[in-house]
Design an enzyme around this catalytic site. Structure first.
Site, mmCIF file in Angstrom:
data_model
loop_
_atom_site.group_PDB
_atom_site.id
_atom_site.type_symbol
_atom_site.label_atom_id
_atom_site.label_comp_id
_atom_site.label_asym_id
_atom_site.label_seq_id
_atom_site.Cartn_x
_atom_site.Cartn_y
_atom_site.Cartn_z
ATOM 1 C CG ASN A 64 0.759 0.003 6.072
ATOM 2 O OD1 ASN A 64 1.361 0.477 5.112
ATOM 3 N ND2 ASN A 64 -0.544 0.072 6.180
ATOM 4 C CD GLU B 212 3.321 4.783 12.295
ATOM 5 O OE1 GLU B 212 3.148 3.696 11.686
ATOM 6 O OE2 GLU B 212 2.381 5.521 12.618
ATOM 7 C CD GLU C 95 -2.899 -4.153 5.494
ATOM 8 O OE1 GLU C 95 -3.530 -4.754 4.600
ATOM 9 O OE2 GLU C 95 -3.258 -3.057 5.983
HETATM 10 N N1 THU Z 1 -1.225 1.658 10.221
HETATM 11 C C1 THU Z 1 0.084 2.041 10.225
HETATM 12 O O1 THU Z 1 0.916 1.538 9.446
HETATM 13 N N2 THU Z 1 0.449 3.003 11.106
HETATM 14 C C2 THU Z 1 -0.400 3.610 11.988
HETATM 15 O O2 THU Z 1 0.032 4.297 12.885
HETATM 16 C C3 THU Z 1 -1.856 3.433 11.795
HETATM 17 C C4 THU Z 1 -2.224 2.155 11.147
HETATM 18 C C5 THU Z 1 -1.629 0.618 9.250
HETATM 19 C C6 THU Z 1 -1.940 -0.723 9.847
HETATM 20 C C7 THU Z 1 -2.831 -1.318 8.776
HETATM 21 O O3 THU Z 1 -2.008 -1.911 7.792
HETATM 22 C C8 THU Z 1 -3.532 -0.124 8.154
HETATM 23 O O4 THU Z 1 -2.788 1.027 8.578
HETATM 24 C C9 THU Z 1 -4.979 0.033 8.565
HETATM 25 O O5 THU Z 1 -5.122 -0.041 9.936
#
Ligand code: THU
Length: 133
Positions: free
Chosen positions: A45, A58, A47
Site C-alpha cells: 500500500n 493488492e 499512501e
Molecule cells: N489497505 C490495503 O492495502 N489493502 C486492503 O485491502 C485494505 C486496506 C491499506 C490502505 C491503507 O493504506 C491502509 O490499508 C489502511 O486502510
C-alpha cells in the site's frame, strides 16, 4: 502447486510488508500476485498526504503486473499485521474480479501464521464484470 512454492509466495507477501509506504495509517499491507507462468509481482500500500489517493497493496500488484503485459493470473497472497487474516477492501475485490477467474485462489494472511483460503468469487459474489456491459 507445491507446498514449498506456496510458502515462497507467502514469504514474498510478508516481506513486502516492510516496504509499505504507510506514514498516515501505520497499517502495512503486502501482496504477492502470481502469474500462470509462475512470475510473481509484489505489491504494497502506498499512501498520500491527500488520503484518498492511497493505493492498496493488492491493486499495486495488479497494476504493476498488468502494466508489464501480464493478463493471466494463478494466485494472490495478501498479508497484514492483523490478528485475523486480512480482509481485502471492496475496490481491490473488484480489481481481482476484473483480472482473475472466479475460481482463482486468494490466500489471506495475518500475524502468528493465521491464514484463510478463499476464491475471487467468495470474496466478491455476483460481481459486476465485462459480461454485464
Ligand atoms: N489497505 C490495503 O492495502 N489493502 C486492503 O485491502 C485494505 C486496506 C491499506 C490502505 C491503507 O493504506 C491502509 O490499508 C489502511 O486502510
Amino acid at each position: 502447486m507445491k507446498q514449498e512454492t506456496k510458502q515462497e509466495w507467502k514469504d514474498s507477501a510478508i516481506a513486502a510488508l516492510d516496504k509499505a509506504y504507510v506514514p498516515y495509517s501505520h497499517f502495512p499491507v503486502g501482496a504477492c500476485l502470481v502469474t500462470k507462468s509462475g512470475k510473481t509481482y509484489q505489491g504494497i500500500n502506498i499512501e498520500n498526504a491527500s488520503f484518498g489517493l492511497t493505493n492498496c497493496a493488492e491493486r499495486t500488484a495488479f497494476f504493476k503486473a498488468v502494466s508489464e503485459g501480464e493478463s493471466e493470473f494463478a494466485h494472490l497472497v495478501v498479508a497484514g499485521h492483523t490478528p485475523e487474516p486480512i480482509s481485502p477492501c471492496g475496490a481491490c475485490r473488484q480489481v481481482m474480479a476484473e483480472f482473475c477467474s472466479p475460481e482463482m485462489p486468494v490466500t489471506l494472511l495475518g500475524d502468528n501464521g493465521v491464514e484463510k483460503q478463499m476464491t475471487v468469487r467468495e470474496l466478491l459474489p455476483y460481481a459486476f464484470t465485462e459480461e454485464d456491459l
